[in-house]
Design an enzyme around this catalytic site. Structure first.
Site, short mmCIF file in Angstrom:
data_model
loop_
_atom_site.label_atom_id
_atom_site.label_comp_id
_atom_site.label_asym_id
_atom_site.label_seq_id
_atom_site.Cartn_x
_atom_site.Cartn_y
_atom_site.Cartn_z
N VAL A 1 44.13 -6.44 47.49
CA VAL A 1 43.74 -5.17 46.86
C VAL A 1 44.72 -4.85 45.73
CG1 VAL A 1 43.32 -2.70 47.19
CG2 VAL A 1 42.87 -4.29 49.06
N LYS B 1 37.43 -3.89 48.79
CA LYS B 1 38.82 -3.40 48.69
C LYS B 1 38.97 -2.01 49.30
CE LYS B 1 39.93 -6.27 44.67
NZ LYS B 1 39.76 -6.38 43.21
N GLY C 1 44.09 -11.06 37.51
CA GLY C 1 44.73 -12.05 36.63
C GLY C 1 45.68 -12.92 37.43
N1 HSE Z 1 37.69 -9.89 40.17
C1 HSE Z 1 38.74 -9.08 40.66
C2 HSE Z 1 38.95 -7.91 39.72
C3 HSE Z 1 39.99 -9.89 40.82
O1 HSE Z 1 38.44 -7.97 38.59
O2 HSE Z 1 39.59 -6.94 40.07
C4 HSE Z 1 41.11 -9.19 41.53
O3 HSE Z 1 40.77 -8.90 42.85
#
Ligand code: HSE
Length: 400
Positions: free
Chosen positions: A128, A201, A300
């Site tokens: 998260v 999340k 990232g």
């Molecule tokens: N794809 C997710 C985001 C990656 O853009 O937040 C990080 O969990």
């Protein structure tokens, strides 16, 4: 020396290897001379040009059988085979550290229990908020609180897209393509833009905050795919910023916890309105501390690797750490449709139709749409009125 294995050498896994290369000497200073060694990389692909290319294996067995490997980093994404591999690693007596929110949301409590039973750890700080410390602060630093609410911008891709659409007038698909190129988006970016990633999340944070498993399947989930530039412009002209939020709030009257994922108009006076680009922002309200805001890069390679490595170093320092919640399904969830909320509406219906359904609201006409804000009402009441508009209509909640 501590030997680790990395399962999944994509954006995050390769960031973990790079972090070890960059900071191994600094780690040694903090850990009484102990250094880390990436002994295995589990991936379907070969990496002949990578300095660690000779560590690649294509099956988990050598990792499970190697007693020198004490920590397994799971950065595979998806539940298959990540869940099964994590379970096997725990049962083989290895601590598992993960960035995989899908596995944590679905199987977190079970893996936490198995880790506890096997005297190892299952840690998931990176699942998260990317690089933002949030799991450990909520578990540890805010431990004296009862959590009243958690509200977060939890998906870097969506926040990047919304920021780019508004600031640079980019269209949705161009902004999404950039987010993919920057390594922010999931393999299937529908998980980002349709809200599922945020939903997982907030389910993890709600489980952590309230102690039982909040399944993302029980959480209302709306994404940002219907949002247009004109919505962002209307919001800005009226003192709001549009953000995809995950929210979990305990109602002081009925004691229920209301959890949802949906885009919101966030008042510019709220700190979350100023969290832009790939940044995530998470506001936690505790009954002792009041309001605490966590902010940083939410996706990232290196930001996420930073959080993964925090867990790895924690395992090195204290092998039997437990962070988690009960496997029992949450019995405290309230029905969010009964919540009373004000909304922003954009509709193709005529101004007359809007006024006939919603009364004398201030209507802005832009790009062939009528746009307005409603009074507070329940979703059930709102649904009846929206249906009466009988045309293409989009609704975004307004955050109080
Ligand atoms: N794809 C997710 C985001 C990656 O853009 O937040 C990080 O969990």
């Amino acid at each position: 020396m501590i030997n680790i294995a990395i399962m999944g050498f994509g954006v995050v896994g390769s960031g973990v290897a790079e972090t070890i290369r960059l900071n191994n000497e600094a780690f040694a200073k903090r850990m009484e001379g102990v250094t880390l060694n990436v002994k295995y990389i589990l991936d379907l692909r070969e990496f002949p040009d990578h300095p660690l290319g000779d560590r690649v294996v294509h099956e988990i067995t050598p990792i499970l059988e190697d007693r020198d490997v004490t920590i397994v980093v799971e950065t595979m994404g998806g539940t298959v085979p990540a869940y099964d591999f994590s379970k096997k690693a725990i049962l083989a007596g290895k601590s598992v550290v993960t960035s995989n929110k899908e596995v944590v949301a679905k199987h977190g409590a079970e893996l936490q229990r198995l880790a506890r039973e096997n005297g190892v750890s299952y840690l998931f700080e990176a699942s998260v908020g990317g690089g933002i410390p949030i799991i450990r602060p909520m578990w540890q630093c805010l431990a004296s609180n009862q959590v009243e609410s958690v509200t977060g911008i939890l998906n870097g891709t969506c926040n990047y897209i919304l920021t780019k659409m508004e600031r640079d007038k980019e269209d949705f698909s161009t902004a999404l393509k950039q987010a993919q190129e920057l390594g922010y988006a999931e393999k299937n970016p529908a998980a980002d833009v349709e809200g599922h990633d945020t939903c997982r999340k907030i389910s993890i944070l709600a489980s952590l905050a309230y102690g039982k498993t909040v399944s993302n399947e029980d959480v209302l989930c709306e994404g940002i795919t219907e949002i247009m530039y004109e919505d962002l412009l209307y919001a800005r002209n009226n003192g709001y910023s549009v953000k995809l939020l995950g929210r979990a709030k305990k109602d002081a009257h009925d004691g229920k916890v209301y959890v949802l994922t949906a885009p919101h108009l966030v008042p510019e006076t709220n700190a979350l309105a100023g969290v832009n680009d790939v940044y995530n922002g998470i506001s936690v309200v505790g009954n002792v501390v009041g309001d605490v805001l966590f902010c940083g890069r939410g996706a990232g390679s290196m930001p996420t690797a930073s959080a993964v490595m925090a867990d790895v170093l924690d395992v090195v320092r204290d092998c039997k750490k437990f962070i988690g919640w009960d496997e029992e399904k949450a019995d405290f969830l309230g029905d969010v449709n009964k919540n009373v909320t004000a909304s922003y509406i954009r509709t193709k219906a005529s101004k007359q139709a809007v006024i006939s359904a919603f009364g004398n609201v201030a209507v802005t006409e832009m790009a062939g749409y009528c746009m307005f804000m409603t009074e507070e009402m329940s979703d059930m009441d709102l649904a009846v009125k929206i249906k009466s508009l009988g045309e293409e209509t989009v609704r975004i909640r307004i955050m109080k």
